[in-house]
Design an enzyme around this catalytic site. Structure first.
Site, PDB file in Angstrom:
ATOM      1  N   CYS A 158      56.977  37.572   4.679  1.00 56.62           N
ATOM      2  CA  CYS A 158      57.386  38.540   5.709  1.00 56.62           C
ATOM      3  C   CYS A 158      58.689  38.151   6.389  1.00 56.62           C
ATOM      4  CB  CYS A 158      56.294  38.627   6.765  1.00 56.62           C
ATOM      5  SG  CYS A 158      54.957  39.708   6.332  1.00 56.62           S
ATOM      6  N   CYS A 346      62.418  50.694   2.552  1.00 57.02           N
ATOM      7  CA  CYS A 346      62.155  50.006   3.822  1.00 57.02           C
ATOM      8  C   CYS A 346      63.189  50.357   4.877  1.00 57.02           C
ATOM      9  CB  CYS A 346      62.154  48.501   3.589  1.00 57.02           C
ATOM     10  SG  CYS A 346      60.585  47.790   4.043  1.00 57.02           S
TER      11      CYS A 346
HETATM   12  C1  LIG Z   1      54.906  42.342  11.844  1.00 58.74           C
HETATM   13  C2  LIG Z   1      54.832  43.107  10.547  1.00 58.74           C
HETATM   14  C3  LIG Z   1      55.789  44.066  10.286  1.00 58.74           C
HETATM   15  C4  LIG Z   1      55.748  44.792   9.092  1.00 58.74           C
HETATM   16  N1  LIG Z   1      56.719  45.733   8.861  1.00 58.74           N
HETATM   17  C5  LIG Z   1      56.653  46.481   7.754  1.00 58.74           C
HETATM   18  C6  LIG Z   1      57.609  47.518   7.537  1.00 58.74           C
HETATM   19  O1  LIG Z   1      58.527  47.726   8.321  1.00 58.74           O
HETATM   20  N2  LIG Z   1      57.472  48.290   6.417  1.00 58.74           N
HETATM   21  C7  LIG Z   1      56.447  48.083   5.523  1.00 58.74           C
HETATM   22  O2  LIG Z   1      56.350  48.832   4.544  1.00 58.74           O
HETATM   23  N3  LIG Z   1      55.546  47.100   5.699  1.00 58.74           N
HETATM   24  C8  LIG Z   1      55.621  46.303   6.791  1.00 58.74           C
HETATM   25  N4  LIG Z   1      54.685  45.309   6.978  1.00 58.74           N
HETATM   26  C9  LIG Z   1      53.649  45.112   5.940  1.00 58.74           C
HETATM   27  C10 LIG Z   1      52.527  46.150   6.095  1.00 58.74           C
HETATM   28  O3  LIG Z   1      51.995  46.061   7.378  1.00 58.74           O
HETATM   29  C11 LIG Z   1      51.472  45.882   5.029  1.00 58.74           C
HETATM   30  O4  LIG Z   1      52.046  46.136   3.771  1.00 58.74           O
HETATM   31  C12 LIG Z   1      50.249  46.765   5.170  1.00 58.74           C
HETATM   32  O5  LIG Z   1      49.638  46.616   6.417  1.00 58.74           O
HETATM   33  C13 LIG Z   1      49.272  46.406   4.045  1.00 58.74           C
HETATM   34  O6  LIG Z   1      48.194  47.273   4.067  1.00 58.74           O
HETATM   35  P1  LIG Z   1      46.738  46.824   3.574  1.00 58.74           P
HETATM   36  O7  LIG Z   1      45.882  48.010   3.719  1.00 58.74           O
HETATM   37  O8  LIG Z   1      46.844  46.160   2.266  1.00 58.74           O
HETATM   38  O9  LIG Z   1      46.291  45.676   4.600  1.00 58.74           O
HETATM   39  P2  LIG Z   1      46.047  45.809   6.209  1.00 58.74           P
HETATM   40  O10 LIG Z   1      46.940  46.839   6.782  1.00 58.74           O
HETATM   41  O11 LIG Z   1      46.166  44.418   6.723  1.00 58.74           O
HETATM   42  O12 LIG Z   1      44.545  46.277   6.296  1.00 58.74           O
HETATM   43  C14 LIG Z   1      43.451  45.434   6.029  1.00 58.74           C
HETATM   44  C15 LIG Z   1      42.170  46.133   6.449  1.00 58.74           C
HETATM   45  O13 LIG Z   1      41.041  45.376   6.025  1.00 58.74           O
HETATM   46  C16 LIG Z   1      40.112  45.237   7.094  1.00 58.74           C
HETATM   47  N5  LIG Z   1      39.353  44.011   6.836  1.00 58.74           N
HETATM   48  C17 LIG Z   1      39.826  42.797   6.514  1.00 58.74           C
HETATM   49  N6  LIG Z   1      38.810  41.930   6.317  1.00 58.74           N
HETATM   50  C18 LIG Z   1      37.669  42.622   6.522  1.00 58.74           C
HETATM   51  C19 LIG Z   1      36.291  42.280   6.475  1.00 58.74           C
HETATM   52  N7  LIG Z   1      35.864  41.055   6.173  1.00 58.74           N
HETATM   53  N8  LIG Z   1      35.388  43.244   6.768  1.00 58.74           N
HETATM   54  C20 LIG Z   1      35.785  44.499   7.084  1.00 58.74           C
HETATM   55  N9  LIG Z   1      37.085  44.885   7.132  1.00 58.74           N
HETATM   56  C21 LIG Z   1      38.014  43.947   6.858  1.00 58.74           C
HETATM   57  C22 LIG Z   1      40.984  45.242   8.329  1.00 58.74           C
HETATM   58  O14 LIG Z   1      40.238  45.580   9.482  1.00 58.74           O
HETATM   59  C23 LIG Z   1      42.013  46.333   7.954  1.00 58.74           C
HETATM   60  O15 LIG Z   1      41.467  47.597   8.197  1.00 58.74           O
HETATM   61  C24 LIG Z   1      54.716  44.545   8.153  1.00 58.74           C
HETATM   62  C25 LIG Z   1      53.746  43.561   8.423  1.00 58.74           C
HETATM   63  C26 LIG Z   1      53.817  42.833   9.603  1.00 58.74           C
HETATM   64  C27 LIG Z   1      52.761  41.795   9.891  1.00 58.74           C
END
Ligand SMILES: Cc1cc2nc3c(=O)[nH]c(=O)nc-3n(C[C@H](O)[C@H](O)[C@H](O)COP(=O)(O)OP(=O)(O)OC[C@H]3O[C@@H](n4cnc5c(N)ncnc54)[C@H](O)[C@@H]3O)c2cc1C
Length: 400
Positions: A158, A346
């Site tokens: 990140c 992005c």
């Molecule tokens: C500070 C920051 C800035 C960012 N900026 C950008 C940006 O500008 N543009 C961009 O494209 N991306 C950005 N990202 C990356 C983006 O946030 C991620 O790509 C995205 O959130 C990934 O989605 P996901 O669904 O894979 O995971 P997440 O969004 O992390 O979702 C995970 C889910 O799983 C659930 N979960 C986890 N473990 C369990 C469990 N044991 N039981 C039940 N539920 C569980 C959580 O509650 C959540 O709902 C950024 C990330 C950060 C940290």
């Protein structure tokens, strides 16, 4: 009637569940399980500490969204997946499944470096709790300012958010009239500014160098942190950088539940998937978003991870949902969309400016990639946040 369970309710999870329901109609059961009751627009966490956004502005309750789409939503923590038995275990109840999509995102490693932890003087902005704590520390800091260190740890996936926070903080210091008292240093494991874990985007190095020099920000590339104390960040290269306020983007591994489920994930707790997002060993399991493994295909002097964007999470979720629909209708020819070939889109907020990066493929080789600067305002990320939250509230998962 088949039962499909989606684990996780954010970018990858919510998109998967809504797409499954939209494509399957109502003849199959779709259940989404997430430990959070809300969707969180994670990219806007960079604005929480500096007061540009409040958490309530960037969250959407999942209950009404899923109820409208007729997806059964269970707010619970999953503690284990028993892949051989096709069973998901929550604390209070077990669920059998026919197909499973895992979208459980990252597990942040806060204690990767000696002295670094959630209780250390270094702040984080990776989830609501750390962003809230960083806000408190920032408010204390501005009353008695001093040197600042912003950056990313070795191995971090990140670096983009680190740049965004850096520029926003610099701008806030100017707005508050304290910039002269704040010496800012940016430390990054990248071999050059703008590498971003992607090998760079055409123009990213040039623009970031210009911005850092324009804002009088010192920077150190190939930075590997040896240890962190209350006052200093010590690099393996030998420098000891004093700080009063610091924010570092740590690295992550896959979710704890994947680590705790025997035989489910890789050593780093990611789901090893093929180009159809199907588990390489268990064909009824799919892994999307950050949960899906994306091995590093390049080497840098100091390790750096590949960024996993929200767009990748959405696209992988749509592909996995489509493939489950195909399998349920007896079609074994699955759609393939390798993660490293998904386009990179992005918006990087740079305080009162912004950079839009576009590439036809996340990783090299690419046909084109370009960074477009907007030197006059930072409206695009705000507009995108509003659009995405509108899309989530209305359950319009088919939109980009
Ligand atoms: C500070 C920051 C800035 C960012 N900026 C950008 C940006 O500008 N543009 C961009 O494209 N991306 C950005 N990202 C990356 C983006 O946030 C991620 O790509 C995205 O959130 C990934 O989605 P996901 O669904 O894979 O995971 P997440 O969004 O992390 O979702 C995970 C889910 O799983 C659930 N979960 C986890 N473990 C369990 C469990 N044991 N039981 C039940 N539920 C569980 C959580 O509650 C959540 O709902 C950024 C990330 C950060 C940290």
């Amino acid at each position: 009637m088949a039962r499909i369970i989606v684990l996780g309710g954010n970018f990858g999870g919510l998109t998967s569940a809504l797409e499954l329901r939209r494509k399957l109609g109502h003849q199959h059961e779709v259940i989404m399980i997430s430990k959070s009751p809300n969707f969180l627009f994670v990219p806007s966490l960079i604005w929480i500490p500096l007061g540009k956004r409040k958490l309530k502005d960037i969250t959407v309750p999942l209950k009404p969204v899923t109820a409208k789409a007729r997806v059964q939503f269970i707010c619970a923590e999953i503690i284990e997946v028993l892949a051989e038995e096709k069973l998901v275990r929550c604390r209070e109840k077990d669920f059998k499944y026919d197909y499973l999509i895992i979208a459980t995102g990252p597990e942040w490693i806060f204690d990767q470096i000696p002295g670094l932890s959630l209780d250390s003087n270094v702040s984080f902005i990776v989830n609501p709790e750390t962003a809230r704590e960083t806000r408190k520390r920032w408010l204390k800091f501005i009353k008695d300012p001093g040197p600042v260190v912003i950056g990313a740890t070795q191995g971090s996936q990140c670096t983009g958010p680190a740049y965004e926070f850096l520029f926003n903080l610099e701008k806030r210091c100017r707005d508050l009239g304290i910039r002269k008292k704040v010496k800012i240093t940016f430390i990054t494991p990248e071999p050059f500014l703008g590498h971003l874990g992607l090998g760079g985007i055409t123009g990213s190095n040039f623009l970031l160098k210009k911005l850092l020099s324009m804002f009088r920000i010192n920077y150190i590339t190939n930075a590997e942190i040896e240890e962190v104390s209350n006052e200093n960040i010590v690099l393996k290269q030998g420098q000891s950088i004093p700080y009063k306020f610091s924010m570092l983007m740590p690295m992550f591994k896959g979710a704890q539940v994947v680590e705790d489920s025997t035989g489910l994930g890789t050593e780093d707790a990611f789901i090893s998937v093929n180009n159809a997002y199907q588990h390489k060993k268990y064909p009824s399991i799919f892994g999307v978003g950050i949960a899906a493994d994306l091995p590093r295909k390049f080497k840098t002097p100091v390790p750096i991870g590949i960024p996993r964007t929200g767009y990748l999470a959405d696209e992988s979720a749509k592909t996995a949902a489509e493939n489950i629909v195909r399998l349920l209708s007896g079609n074994n020819k699955l759609e393939e969309k390798p993660m490293e070939k998904i386009p990179e889109l992005c918006i990087m907020d740079a305080g009162d400016k912004e950079m839009l990066s576009i590439a036809d493929s996340l990783l090299k080789p690419r046909r084109f990639s370009l960074v477009l600067p907007n030197p006059v305002c930072d409206i695009s990320k705000i507009m995108f946040e509003k659009y995405y939250l509108w899309k989530v509230k209305h359950g319009y998962s088919r939109l980009p």
